[in-house]
Design a protein around this motif. Structure first.
Motif, PDB file in Angstrom:
ATOM      1  N   THR A 144       0.796  -1.225   0.000  1.00  0.00           N
ATOM      2  CA  THR A 144       0.000   0.000   0.000  1.00  0.00           C
ATOM      3  C   THR A 144       0.837   1.287   0.000  1.00  0.00           C
ATOM      4  O   THR A 144       0.540   2.195  -0.776  1.00  0.00           O
ATOM      5  CB  THR A 144      -0.977  -0.020   1.182  1.00  0.00           C
ATOM      6  OG1 THR A 144      -1.725  -1.236   1.131  1.00  0.00           O
ATOM      7  CG2 THR A 144      -1.912   1.148   1.135  1.00  0.00           C
ATOM      8  N   PRO A 145       1.894   1.426   0.819  1.00  0.00           N
ATOM      9  CA  PRO A 145       2.643   2.694   0.796  1.00  0.00           C
ATOM     10  C   PRO A 145       3.275   3.003  -0.557  1.00  0.00           C
ATOM     11  O   PRO A 145       3.204   4.134  -1.038  1.00  0.00           O
ATOM     12  CB  PRO A 145       3.721   2.513   1.861  1.00  0.00           C
ATOM     13  CG  PRO A 145       3.251   1.417   2.724  1.00  0.00           C
ATOM     14  CD  PRO A 145       2.387   0.547   1.886  1.00  0.00           C
ATOM     15  N   VAL A 146       3.871   2.004  -1.196  1.00  0.00           N
ATOM     16  CA  VAL A 146       4.530   2.262  -2.482  1.00  0.00           C
ATOM     17  C   VAL A 146       3.495   2.513  -3.579  1.00  0.00           C
ATOM     18  O   VAL A 146       3.744   3.297  -4.502  1.00  0.00           O
ATOM     19  CB  VAL A 146       5.521   1.145  -2.846  1.00  0.00           C
ATOM     20  CG1 VAL A 146       4.822  -0.116  -3.284  1.00  0.00           C
ATOM     21  CG2 VAL A 146       6.481   1.608  -3.917  1.00  0.00           C
ATOM     22  N   VAL A 147       2.330   1.897  -3.476  1.00  0.00           N
ATOM     23  CA  VAL A 147       1.271   2.171  -4.451  1.00  0.00           C
ATOM     24  C   VAL A 147       0.821   3.620  -4.319  1.00  0.00           C
ATOM     25  O   VAL A 147       0.624   4.314  -5.322  1.00  0.00           O
ATOM     26  CB  VAL A 147       0.087   1.197  -4.274  1.00  0.00           C
ATOM     27  CG1 VAL A 147      -1.131   1.663  -5.042  1.00  0.00           C
ATOM     28  CG2 VAL A 147       0.476  -0.188  -4.724  1.00  0.00           C
ATOM     29  N   CYS A 148       0.670   4.097  -3.096  1.00  0.00           N
ATOM     30  CA  CYS A 148       0.252   5.489  -2.880  1.00  0.00           C
ATOM     31  C   CYS A 148       1.290   6.475  -3.414  1.00  0.00           C
ATOM     32  O   CYS A 148       0.948   7.461  -4.074  1.00  0.00           O
ATOM     33  CB  CYS A 148      -0.004   5.741  -1.401  1.00  0.00           C
ATOM     34  SG  CYS A 148      -1.435   4.873  -0.762  1.00  0.00           S
ATOM     35  N   VAL A 149       2.571   6.201  -3.145  1.00  0.00           N
ATOM     36  CA  VAL A 149       3.625   7.114  -3.596  1.00  0.00           C
ATOM     37  C   VAL A 149       3.726   7.120  -5.119  1.00  0.00           C
ATOM     38  O   VAL A 149       3.775   8.186  -5.749  1.00  0.00           O
ATOM     39  CB  VAL A 149       4.978   6.742  -2.946  1.00  0.00           C
ATOM     40  CG1 VAL A 149       6.114   7.525  -3.570  1.00  0.00           C
ATOM     41  CG2 VAL A 149       4.932   6.976  -1.451  1.00  0.00           C
ATOM     42  N   CYS A 150       3.755   5.942  -5.726  1.00  0.00           N
ATOM     43  CA  CYS A 150       3.877   5.867  -7.189  1.00  0.00           C
ATOM     44  C   CYS A 150       2.640   6.427  -7.881  1.00  0.00           C
ATOM     45  O   CYS A 150       2.751   7.078  -8.929  1.00  0.00           O
ATOM     46  CB  CYS A 150       4.133   4.432  -7.633  1.00  0.00           C
ATOM     47  SG  CYS A 150       5.782   3.855  -7.202  1.00  0.00           S
TER      48      CYS A 150
END
Length: 158
Positions: A144-150
């Motif tokens: 979830t965190p990397v999906v939000c950032v990307c």
């Protein structure tokens, strides 16, 4: 512990940068190869020794099932029966990540356009968390965190 590890890595980066500018290129390359071999041997020996002494618990079935997805079904059925240890279905990705699932690959693609330290970190984070999120449903939390950032990178691109 993680912040202490990052602090130690930053100290190593500082030392390497200092040695890079003070030594010649040939000496620096020889030193880095020797240092890399030394650190690898010490790390492997330390993990083996700590496991043998009981300081580190032996690897569990959950750990093995991250790498071999059929391990738990064959050897430890109780782990395989827990719903949070099941492989993630495609519908879970779409349900949990909503429209960000469509923007995530675009953000990763944009990271490849300019390979800075931050972009490489995001690419590695995206690849590893995508793998682990696909292996176990509870590891969707790592994705979830990397999906939000990307996805934010994709939306903010102009």
């Amino acid at each position: 512990m993680a912040s202490l590890g990052v602090f130690g890595l930053l100290q190593l980066v500082l030392l390497v940068n200092y040695l890079k500018y003070t030594l010649s290129a040939a000496k620096f390359n020889k030193l880095m190869i020797a240092f890399g071999i030394f650190i690898s041997i010490v790390a492997i020996a330390g993990i083996v020794l700590a496991t043998k002494l009981g300081l580190i618990a032996p690897w569990t079935g959950r750990f093995y099932s991250l790498w071999d997805t059929s391990y738990a079904k064959i050897h430890i059925p109780i782990i395989a029966s827990v719903s949070e240890h099941q492989p993630t279905t495609w519908t879970s990705f779409f349900f949990d990540l909503n429209f960000l699932i469509w923007l995530f690959p675009v953000g990763v693609y944009l990271c490849f356009q300019e390979l800075t330290n931050e972009a490489v970190f995001l690419i590695v984070f995206a690849v590893l968390s995508s793998y682990f999120a696909g292996v176990m449903i509870r590891l969707m939390l790592t994705l979830t965190p990397v999906v939000c950032v990307c996805s934010g990178l994709a939306l903010g691109f102009h």
